[in-house]
Design an enzyme around this catalytic site. Structure first.
Site, PDB file in Angstrom:
ATOM      1  N   LYS A 171      35.647  -8.208 -33.296  1.00 14.48           N
ATOM      2  CA  LYS A 171      36.030  -7.063 -34.129  1.00 14.48           C
ATOM      3  C   LYS A 171      37.429  -7.375 -34.646  1.00 14.48           C
ATOM      4  O   LYS A 171      38.417  -7.167 -33.952  1.00 14.48           O
ATOM      5  CB  LYS A 171      36.020  -5.779 -33.292  1.00 14.48           C
ATOM      6  CG  LYS A 171      35.759  -4.498 -34.077  1.00 14.48           C
ATOM      7  CD  LYS A 171      36.758  -4.213 -35.174  1.00 14.48           C
ATOM      8  CE  LYS A 171      38.046  -3.612 -34.647  1.00 14.48           C
ATOM      9  NZ  LYS A 171      39.063  -3.458 -35.742  1.00 14.48           N
ATOM     10  N   GLU A 180      47.054  -9.783 -24.920  1.00 14.09           N
ATOM     11  CA  GLU A 180      48.263 -10.403 -25.464  1.00 14.09           C
ATOM     12  C   GLU A 180      48.905  -9.327 -26.334  1.00 14.09           C
ATOM     13  O   GLU A 180      48.377  -8.983 -27.383  1.00 14.09           O
ATOM     14  CB  GLU A 180      47.892 -11.661 -26.250  1.00 14.09           C
ATOM     15  CG  GLU A 180      49.052 -12.621 -26.370  1.00 14.09           C
ATOM     16  CD  GLU A 180      49.816 -12.391 -27.652  1.00 14.09           C
ATOM     17  OE1 GLU A 180      50.843 -11.666 -27.588  1.00 14.09           O
ATOM     18  OE2 GLU A 180      49.406 -12.904 -28.688  1.00 14.09           O
ATOM     19  N   CYS A 235      54.421 -11.347 -32.680  1.00 12.13           N
ATOM     20  CA  CYS A 235      54.602 -10.729 -31.354  1.00 12.13           C
ATOM     21  C   CYS A 235      55.744 -11.388 -30.593  1.00 12.13           C
ATOM     22  O   CYS A 235      56.442 -10.719 -29.833  1.00 12.13           O
ATOM     23  CB  CYS A 235      53.314 -10.786 -30.566  1.00 12.13           C
ATOM     24  SG  CYS A 235      52.489 -12.368 -30.634  1.00 12.13           S
ATOM     25  N   GLU A 252      59.607  -2.508 -30.327  1.00 12.64           N
ATOM     26  CA  GLU A 252      59.053  -3.566 -31.167  1.00 12.64           C
ATOM     27  C   GLU A 252      58.958  -3.009 -32.596  1.00 12.64           C
ATOM     28  O   GLU A 252      58.261  -2.039 -32.859  1.00 12.64           O
ATOM     29  CB  GLU A 252      57.653  -3.960 -30.678  1.00 12.64           C
ATOM     30  CG  GLU A 252      57.073  -5.070 -31.525  1.00 12.64           C
ATOM     31  CD  GLU A 252      55.776  -5.629 -30.978  1.00 12.64           C
ATOM     32  OE1 GLU A 252      54.823  -4.862 -30.779  1.00 12.64           O
ATOM     33  OE2 GLU A 252      55.713  -6.855 -30.763  1.00 12.64           O
TER      34      GLU A 252
HETATM   35  P1  NAI Z   1      46.580  -2.057 -32.867  1.00 11.87           P
HETATM   36  O1  NAI Z   1      46.866  -2.477 -31.466  1.00 11.87           O
HETATM   37  O2  NAI Z   1      46.153  -0.639 -33.102  1.00 11.87           O
HETATM   38  O3  NAI Z   1      45.447  -3.010 -33.494  1.00 11.87           O
HETATM   39  C1  NAI Z   1      45.030  -4.252 -32.954  1.00 11.87           C
HETATM   40  C2  NAI Z   1      43.516  -4.309 -32.903  1.00 11.87           C
HETATM   41  O4  NAI Z   1      43.049  -3.309 -32.022  1.00 11.87           O
HETATM   42  C3  NAI Z   1      42.819  -4.032 -34.234  1.00 11.87           C
HETATM   43  O5  NAI Z   1      41.670  -4.851 -34.328  1.00 11.87           O
HETATM   44  C4  NAI Z   1      42.419  -2.591 -34.122  1.00 11.87           C
HETATM   45  O6  NAI Z   1      41.308  -2.244 -34.918  1.00 11.87           O
HETATM   46  C5  NAI Z   1      42.068  -2.501 -32.662  1.00 11.87           C
HETATM   47  N1  NAI Z   1      42.114  -1.141 -32.102  1.00 11.87           N
HETATM   48  C6  NAI Z   1      42.933  -0.114 -32.439  1.00 11.87           C
HETATM   49  N2  NAI Z   1      42.667   0.969 -31.713  1.00 11.87           N
HETATM   50  C7  NAI Z   1      41.658   0.628 -30.868  1.00 11.87           C
HETATM   51  C8  NAI Z   1      40.938   1.316 -29.863  1.00 11.87           C
HETATM   52  N3  NAI Z   1      41.202   2.591 -29.566  1.00 11.87           N
HETATM   53  N4  NAI Z   1      39.975   0.646 -29.195  1.00 11.87           N
HETATM   54  C9  NAI Z   1      39.704  -0.642 -29.479  1.00 11.87           C
HETATM   55  N5  NAI Z   1      40.335  -1.337 -30.419  1.00 11.87           N
HETATM   56  C10 NAI Z   1      41.300  -0.706 -31.110  1.00 11.87           C
HETATM   57  O7  NAI Z   1      47.844  -2.396 -33.739  1.00 11.87           O
HETATM   58  P2  NAI Z   1      48.302  -1.697 -35.110  1.00 11.87           P
HETATM   59  O8  NAI Z   1      48.111  -0.218 -35.020  1.00 11.87           O
HETATM   60  O9  NAI Z   1      47.657  -2.420 -36.206  1.00 11.87           O
HETATM   61  O10 NAI Z   1      49.860  -2.009 -35.111  1.00 11.87           O
HETATM   62  C11 NAI Z   1      50.755  -1.197 -34.373  1.00 11.87           C
HETATM   63  C12 NAI Z   1      51.837  -2.010 -33.736  1.00 11.87           C
HETATM   64  O11 NAI Z   1      51.261  -2.866 -32.760  1.00 11.87           O
HETATM   65  C13 NAI Z   1      52.566  -2.950 -34.667  1.00 11.87           C
HETATM   66  O12 NAI Z   1      53.573  -2.291 -35.367  1.00 11.87           O
HETATM   67  C14 NAI Z   1      53.105  -3.956 -33.692  1.00 11.87           C
HETATM   68  O13 NAI Z   1      54.271  -3.468 -33.088  1.00 11.87           O
HETATM   69  C15 NAI Z   1      52.014  -4.051 -32.648  1.00 11.87           C
HETATM   70  N6  NAI Z   1      51.137  -5.221 -32.863  1.00 11.87           N
HETATM   71  C16 NAI Z   1      51.280  -6.309 -32.071  1.00 11.87           C
HETATM   72  C17 NAI Z   1      50.539  -7.442 -32.305  1.00 11.87           C
HETATM   73  C18 NAI Z   1      50.678  -8.669 -31.472  1.00 11.87           C
HETATM   74  O14 NAI Z   1      50.516  -9.761 -31.975  1.00 11.87           O
HETATM   75  N7  NAI Z   1      50.909  -8.561 -30.192  1.00 11.87           N
HETATM   76  C19 NAI Z   1      49.595  -7.524 -33.424  1.00 11.87           C
HETATM   77  C20 NAI Z   1      49.449  -6.296 -34.163  1.00 11.87           C
HETATM   78  C21 NAI Z   1      50.227  -5.205 -33.888  1.00 11.87           C
END
Ligand code: NAI
Ligand code: MG
Length: 499
Positions: free
Chosen positions: A192, A268, A302, A402
């Site tokens: 996903k 991660e 990240c 972050e």
């Molecule tokens: P997110 O953690 O919501 O999204 C990452 C993935 O998780 C996406 O595929 C999303 O569809 C999925 N997801 C979201 N809610 C979910 C749920 N309830 N159950 C299962 N899957 C779910 O990240 P978002 O909202 O795009 O970004 C928010 C913040 O997260 C960013 O500003 C950043 O600080 C951090 N982030 C960190 C990343 C990293 O590489 N560690 C990558 C992306 C975001």
């Protein structure tokens, strides 16, 4: 002759691109069961881009069933190792030969410069698939020490169906990190991708199928986190979730695993990585590392070096040098400009969030040295210039949260103990670095900074041979290296008694 990559060349590639937005399940493209779709807005100019299937629990069920059937049939798992290796190597080659197309899909979705997509993201994705493909016929199992009348085999076996949930900052790279070892180990996968960046994932799955990966081994369901990600993580027939994303959602994933079938979880998550600069450091090298470490990919990384912990006596000089590097080397331009080094942020909502964090930091008294403003708004896209705040203390929000934007927080220190205390005073533990000419001090810091990777006198160097992942709330489990295979396997003992 090498292609000359001009803006016009890429505009032409874009005009000929027909992105595919449907799920890829059991070897075929499919609309969402509900028929619902959503439209991706292009970060480069704010215009509507691709239309994607908006998957939900029904689509996840179909994909998991296909993945399970492929696993149980043994069509992949039981294939000769040499044959499996050939499929993965062909897949890596197809990724390379479709490099321009994949790069354009990534740039359309993410807004990163086209040559970064091509030369970094596509390349590393292909390298990852190749790395794990090459491992397939080089992995041995164990024979345990037993008495003379028994023989105990300790087999490393695949888990079954892996759910991969990936983010939008380096979609193809991170998908390569997960799909490579999961599939090399013999598992089936339901991926996903982030709703912001699904196009390259769909294409990767099509190319895997073309390379000979049997139907059902790799499935992609597009859609929103709550609607498609949550049902995957809650699914009773998924054996593991490999997740990269926010710490907030990482915690939800652990909860989903507990509420459902105690599936394994690898996370991660976020970071707030320290880059410590001592007064004896090579300040030119430190400035380049700090600027690129924080601003590459517009800070949407990240392990970005977002906290610059700098000896007070050299703070001003170092910031001047960082400003020089930023203004002269890190060109912020439209992503289709071949000379762009950084491009747009992922979406308007995220840009606003970053600008709000900057404003909140200033309200707390953070002093801006330069940058960190919205720019190029006339393009319709979402751009923020790289910027630095100085003289911060580690309790200020710019030093703690972050931001995931091009914002560097400089925190001065006076003593080595203080520098180490500040470096470790964070909920995260993904990466860190120390710049000093004193190798004893470098050694101490590399041992004492509590993070999955610590660099000495450099930043962000890595290879497939080195594991990547975090401590503390940066998560657990490692991507990359031979060790990543372990996450997608478990040990099985087969005891034979003789005589
Ligand atoms: P997110 O953690 O919501 O999204 C990452 C993935 O998780 C996406 O595929 C999303 O569809 C999925 N997801 C979201 N809610 C979910 C749920 N309830 N159950 C299962 N899957 C779910 O990240 P978002 O909202 O795009 O970004 C928010 C913040 O997260 C960013 O500003 C950043 O600080 C951090 N982030 C960190 C990343 C990293 O590489 N560690 C990558 C992306 C975001
Ligand atoms: Mg989210």
């Amino acid at each position: 002759m090498a292609t000359e990559y001009t803006r016009a060349y890429w505009e032409n590639v874009l005009s000929e691109l027909r992105p595919e937005g449907r799920h890829f399940i059991d070897g075929a493209l499919r609309q969402a069961t509900s028929g619902a779709t959503f439209t991706r807005i292009r970060p480069m100019d704010g215009k509507p881009g691709a239309v994607l299937s908006r998957g939900n629990a029904a689509d996840i069920d179909t994909a998991v069933a296909a993945a399970r059937a492929a696993f149980e049939s043994g069509v992949w798992r039981k294939k000769e190792p040499l044959e499996k290796k050939k499929v993965m190597l062909r897949w890596a080659e197809l990724i390379r030969s479709h490099g321009e197309e994949l790069a354009m899909l990534e740039t359309l979705d993410v807004g990163k410069p086209i040559l970064a997509s091509l030369n970094v993201d596509v390349r590393l994705c292909a390298d990852g698939i190749q790395y794990y493909g090459e491992m397939i016929d080089k992995m041995y199992d164990e024979i345990a020490p037993t008495g003379p009348n028994a023989r105990a085999l300790v087999r490393k076996v695949p888990l079954g169906v892996i759910g991969a949930i990936t983010p939008w900052n380096y979609p193809m790279i991170i998908e390569g990190w997960k799909l490579g070892p999961a599939i090399a180990a013999g598992n089936s996968v339901v991926l996903k991708p982030a709703e912001q960046s699904s196009l390259s994932a769909i294409r990767l799955a099509q190319l895997a199928f073309e390379a000979g990966l049997p139907a059902g081994v790799l499935n992609v369901v597009t859609g929103l986190g709550e609607e498609a990600g949550a049902p995957l993580a809650l699914h009773m027939d998924v054996d593991m979730i490999a997740f990269t994303g926010s710490t907030e959602v990482g915690k939800l994933i652990m909860g989903y695993a507990a509420q459902s079938n105690v599936k394994r979880v690898a996370l991660e998550l976020g970071g707030k990585s320290p880059l410590v600069v001592f007064e004896d450091a090579d300040l030119d090298a430190a400035a380049a590392a700090a600027a690129w470490g924080c601003f590459y990919n517009s800070g949407e990384t990240c392990h970005a070096s977002t906290r610059l912990i700098v000896h007070r006596s050299v703070q001003d000089e170092l910031i001047r040098k960082i400003e020089d590097v930023t203004r002269n080397d890190i060109a912020l331009k439209h992503p289709l400009e071949p000379s762009a080094q950084i491009g747009a942020l992922i979406e308007e909502e995220h840009m606003r969030k970053v600008l709000d964090m900057i404003a909140a930091g200033e309200k707390e008294g953070a002093r801006r040295a330069f940058g960190a403003e919205r720019v190029m708004s006339e393009t319709g896209g979402y751009y923020i210039s790289p910027g630095v705040f100085v003289d911060l203390t580690n309790d200020m929000s710019l030093a703690r949260q972050e931001i995931f934007g091009p914002v560097l927080a400089a925190i001065p220190f006076d003593t080595e103990d203080e520098a180490l205390r500040i470096a470790n005073d964070t909920i995260y533990g993904l990466a860190g670095a120390v710049f000093t000419r004193d190798m004893n001090r470098a050694h101490r810091f590399s041992e004492e900074i509590h993070a999955g990777t610590v660099w000495i006198n450099t930043y962000d160097m890595s290879s497939f041979a080195t594991p990547f992942g975090g401590f503390k709330q940066s998560g657990f489990g490692r991507d990359r290296s031979v060790h990543a295979i372990d996450k997608y396997c478990d040990y099985k003992t087969i005891w034979q008694q003789f005589g």
